[in-house]
Design an enzyme around this catalytic site. Structure first.
Site, PDB file in Angstrom:
ATOM      1  N   GLU A 159       0.777  -1.243   0.000  1.00  0.00           N
ATOM      2  CA  GLU A 159       0.000   0.000   0.000  1.00  0.00           C
ATOM      3  C   GLU A 159       0.808   1.293   0.000  1.00  0.00           C
ATOM      4  O   GLU A 159       0.811   2.055   0.975  1.00  0.00           O
ATOM      5  CB  GLU A 159      -0.983  -0.021   1.192  1.00  0.00           C
ATOM      6  CG  GLU A 159      -1.996  -1.138   1.081  1.00  0.00           C
ATOM      7  CD  GLU A 159      -3.082  -1.114   2.175  1.00  0.00           C
ATOM      8  OE1 GLU A 159      -2.948  -0.328   3.125  1.00  0.00           O
ATOM      9  OE2 GLU A 159      -4.054  -1.888   2.039  1.00  0.00           O
ATOM     10  N   GLU A 268      -5.991  -7.946  -0.529  1.00  0.00           N
ATOM     11  CA  GLU A 268      -6.633  -7.760   0.773  1.00  0.00           C
ATOM     12  C   GLU A 268      -8.094  -7.442   0.526  1.00  0.00           C
ATOM     13  O   GLU A 268      -8.418  -6.542  -0.251  1.00  0.00           O
ATOM     14  CB  GLU A 268      -6.028  -6.575   1.564  1.00  0.00           C
ATOM     15  CG  GLU A 268      -4.656  -6.837   2.133  1.00  0.00           C
ATOM     16  CD  GLU A 268      -4.134  -5.696   3.011  1.00  0.00           C
ATOM     17  OE1 GLU A 268      -4.967  -4.863   3.446  1.00  0.00           O
ATOM     18  OE2 GLU A 268      -2.922  -5.638   3.233  1.00  0.00           O
TER      19      GLU A 268
END
Ligand SMILES: *[C@@H]1O[C@H](CO)[C@@H](O)[C@H](O)[C@H]1NC(C)=O
Length: 333
Positions: A159, A268
């Site tokens: 991320e 995710e």
């Protein structure tokens, strides 16, 4: 069509398996179905941190149980600073590295994939990584260590966010080049974009443009995007926007993958253990199955021994999602 590897000898690893070893059919569509296995990235403000106090390693028996449920991919978040502590171009901390060796060996020894995930958000000691060649140097060391293990997957970084889109592209390319240059030429590489690698923002954030230009001599990169289903997409609420939000939030990324001839993965996702979220997650997974020409699979967030009663916890035997969501996802595993 793909089938999970036969679980030869899984029982040999543990005398405490919850149910007999079985072979189950993998959902035809997906190559990767799994979970993130948290622990080694915990206590990330305590660096280097102490094993057992600030951080821990995933649990072998829990992984074995999840393999029996049909999962074949385990993403292992680690801290870059714990692995190579002084500078990006420094040397390995063997104390931490052997912990990763152990869990990687265990997972891949059972025929599953181990995804090495520097869970750093594009930062090193909290500073945005701008040293592109230093980032490559970090990856050279890690990739050399696992270059001969075909079941290892390299995940460039967790991320990236609030930084320059072009820089994120350069860092990903440096990681790819370093990994291939280290002799890890046959493994998959999961690449992550800016804006928390969110699928719903993939094109609108502008990350798609630089990410779309990545090249890999081995042609085995997979675009790892993340997607939560709460209002702000942050994965901080047990509630989901609607029963259809999963498929809706993927539509734009699906179109981008198709238009650009790329492969994607939801690295995710999660929702709370409630009826609306279960429908939303099923919808997301159904959308991926229906578009399995571009979507290679999905990973739940998250498993790991220290989650306790975390709203998305899928750690056997009593994690909130393990008991409250997983039984509803059988069609997608
Ligand atoms: C290496 O890792 C161990 C275990 O995490 C830690 O106790 C030690 O302080 C680390 N050393 C450095 C130089 O970071």
């Amino acid at each position: 069509m793909r089938f999970i590897d036969v679980l030869v000898g899984a029982a040999a690893f543990s005398g405490a398996l919850a149910s007999p070893t079985k072979t189950r059919k993998r959902a035809d569509a997906f190559q990767f179905v799994g979970v993130s296995e948290s622990g080694a990235e915990f206590g990330n403000t305590a660096l280097p941190g102490q094993l057992g106090k600030d951080y821990t390693w995933p649990d072998h028996n829990a992984i074995s149980t999840l393999i029996q449920k049909g999962f074949n991919t385990f993403r292992i978040p680690i801290m870059m600073e714990r692995f190579i502590p002084k500078t990006l171009t420094g040397t390995v901390n063997e104390t931490y590295a052997v912990g990763l060796d152990d869990i990687v060996t265990y997972i891949t020894g059972q025929g599953a994939y181990a995804v090495i995930d520097p869970h750093n958000f594009g930062r090193y000691y909290n500073n945005i990584i701008t040293d592109v060649s230093g980032f490559g140097a970090w990856w050279t060391v890690v990739a050399k260590r696992y270059a001969t293990n075909e079941k290892v997957i390299f995940d460039t970084n967790n991320e990236f966010h609030d930084e320059d889109n072009a820089l994120v592209g350069q860092l990903n390319q440096a990681a790819i080049d370093a990994i291939r240059g280290a002799g890890a030429t046959s493994q998959y590489i999961f690449v992550e974009g800016n804006s928390w690698t969110g699928a719903w923002h993939w094109t609108s954030s502008g990350t798609a443009e630089a990410m779309g230009k990545l090249t890999d001599p081995s042609d085995k990169i997979v675009y790892e995007m993340h997607q939560y289903l709460d209002t702000d997409g942050s994965g901080t609420s047990p509630n989901c926007v609607s029963a259809t939000i999963g498929a809706e939030r993927l539509a734009d990324a699906t179109a981008w993958l198709k238009a650009n001839g790329k492969k994607g993965l939801i690295g995710e996702t999660a929702g709370g253990a409630n009826a609306q979220c279960i429908q939303a997650v099923q919808g997301l997974l159904k959308h991926m199955q229906d578009n399995s020409d571009v979507w290679t699979g999905w990973l739940w967030w998250g498993a790991g021994p220290w989650w306790g009663d975390y709203m998305y916890g899928i750690e056997p035997p009593s994690g909130t999602a393990y008991t409250g969501v997983l039984p509803s996802l059988a069609d997608y595993i």
